[in-house]
Design a protein around this motif. Structure first.
Motif: not given
Length: 532
Positions: A340-350, A464-479
């Motif tokens: 759920a978190v992955g699809l929500a934070v990186l919808p267009q790239p996926i 909590i684990s998925a939330g941390v993962m989502g923040v990481f994915a959102y911040l890491m994708y652009p660079p």
């Protein structure tokens, strides 16, 4: 016995999950090229036909496999082998008649369905998929029988065969018809015809397996006594369980079908033409395909836990039933939340990764996928909680929760979609509110009727684990994408996020050792992960 039953549940779930992953991979090789072939317009036609089929299938037979599984599990636990076989025969005959009737309903009602949907171009696609219900009904009868015996292998293999048939014949027909210059509606009909061919092949396989096991004497059946209820009593009991389950599934499925008709019409009322509305609805359908990906894996949990809890309750072992309930919810949360978190934070790239030939449609669809994120978790929890209530003999309660959820969805969609500033985004909002309502009500029912479980242990740590993962994915994708490109970037970020999620689960102790030990090679996995 307790350990055996728990292990059986986890192993059964594992078998279905592996099969579901394989089926989804095959399905991706089917749906992604098709979407790239005919775009959002073709997807809209396909979805109308497919929703008509799934609605009629659920209305006709959704409750029967669950009823068969539950009755077979209970009877087999009590050693009533003769009764188990009789249940299987009754189910097969019932499914055959019902499946034939509803296939005819779709075939002869095709014009009515596409008129209601406001998309007449879907007529040939509806006709092409109409035989499916008959063959899927046959398959469902036998799957329910084997699932009651905690044997998920025939179910798994039949699903894989269906998917392969859909891929080979559906994709082949679509490309052949497109190359020959046929119109879009005929091309889509060829694509969806592959679904029908796949179900025929799956039915042939599982019928052969059943005939083989009958000749071998049904060695998995527990024969301690010749005691058995009559065919009349068993038929009455089968439908007493099946009808409420069918009603609960049918209410929501009928809601989804009405919603399908409603979306296109409300978009038109907002000022769009029929082709424009169909294309926008098709773009949303592209997002829904990603939304459905996790569900095909998680549905195996509900399928496996139902006979396991039914067997525990047949032995009056409520402690075991409670432990299985908590394990199934925890496993569902562990799988659904990161998806759920992955699809929500990186919808267009996926979506860009797969729908590379439809960039304009992806721009429209991506925001709807973000809004569908919460619904991924709610749909998963709703599926498992329904199965738990059904295993408890409370199959009428999901009718209530799903009827309320369906009403929430229809009201939300009707209100929001016609607002030009919101339009198609109203559909995923309605879906999230719908399944959220159902999940909350089901959890209240389960706790009220004496199957306790810990919310903190079950949901908080994976969240909590998925939330941390989502923040990481959102911040890491652009660079990352800036260095290695968008497609490689999203793959790299997904892989790194998965590793981080696993590390977070270990750090928060969200993986209980007793659950890991019930997995195949569980002791080795626990040792590698250093779970105590």
């Amino acid at each position: 016995m307790k350990e055996k039953r728990g292990s059986s549940f986890i192993e059964s779930t594992f078998v279905l999950m592996v099969a579901s992953i394989v089926v989804k991979l095959i399905g991706a090789f089917y749906s992604i090229p098709l979407t790239n072939l005919y775009g959002a317009a073709g997807t809209g036609i396909f979805n109308v036909a497919y929703y008509v089929y799934t609605t009629m299938f659920i209305i006709s037979t959704a409750g029967l496999p669950v009823a068969v599984s539950r009755m077979v599990a209970a009877s087999n636990t009590l050693g009533r082998g003769r009764e188990v076989r009789r249940i299987g025969r009754i189910a097969f005959i019932s499914f055959t008649v019902i499946g034939l009737f509803f296939s005819a309903v779709i075939f002869f009602g095709a014009d009515l369905f596409v008129t209601l949907a406001g998309l007449p171009s879907a007529r040939f696609a509806v006709l092409a998929i109409s035989p499916c219900i008959f063959f899927v009904a046959l398959v469902s009868a036998i799957r329910g029988y084997y699932q009651g015996l905690a044997n998920m292998v025939p179910t798994a293999w039949s699903q894989v065969i269906e998917a392969l048939g859909k891929l080979i014949f559906g994709l082949g027909l679509a490309y052949y018809l497109m190359d020959r210059g046929y119109s879009l509606d005929i091309v889509v009909a060829g694509a969806i015809g592959g679904v029908t061919i796949g179900t025929v092949l799956g039915a042939i396989y599982i019928i052969i397996v059943r005939i083989r096991d009958i000749r071998r004497g049904d060695v998995a059946v527990n024969c301690l006594t010749n005691e058995s209820r009559s065919s009349k009593e068993l038929t009455r009991a089968l439908f007493a369980i099946a009808v409420p389950i069918t009603l609960s599934a049918g209410v929501l499925s009928l809601t989804n079908l009405i919603d399908t008709f409603l979306v296109v019409r409300r978009l038109q009322e907002a000022g769009m033409t029929s082709p424009e509305a169909g294309t926008l609805y098709g773009a949303y359908g592209m997002a829904v395909k990603f939304f459905n990906l996790p569900q095909t894996i998680i549905v195996g949990i509900g399928t496996s836990v139902l006979p396991a809890i039914s067997a525990a309750l047949a032995r009056r072992n409520r402690e075991q039933a409670s432990r299985l309930t908590e394990s199934s919810f925890r496993l569902t949360a562990l799988l659904a939340l990161p998806c759920a978190v992955g699809l929500a934070v990186l919808p267009q790239p996926i979506m860009d990764l797969l729908y590379y030939q439809q960039p304009e449609d992806v721009l429209v669809a991506a925001p709807t996928l973000t809004l569908l994120g919460p619904a991924v978790v709610f749909v998963a929890m709703q599926s498992v909680s329904n199965a738990i209530l059904q295993a408890q003999g409370k199959e009428k309660l999901p009718v209530v929760s799903m009827a309320i959820g369906g009403a929430v969805k229809l009201i939300t969609n009707y209100t929001l979609i016609a607002i030009p500033a919101i339009n198609i985004r109203g559909a995923p909002i309605g879906t999230s509110l719908c399944y959220g309502t159902i999940t909350v009500l089901n959890l209240i029912f389960i706790r009220h009727y004496g199957i306790p479980f810990s919310f903190t242990k079950t949901f908080l740590k994976p969240l909590i684990s998925a939330g941390v993962m989502g923040v990481f994915a959102y911040l890491m994708y652009p660079p990352v994408s800036g260095v290695i490109g968008s497609k490689l970037g999203v793959l790299a970020v997904i892989a790194l996020s998965a590793v981080l999620y696993l590390l977070m689960l270990i750090a928060t102790r969200a993986l209980p050792k007793e659950d890991i030990l019930m997995l195949p090679k569980g002791e080795k996995i626990a040792k590698i992960l250093r779970v105590k």
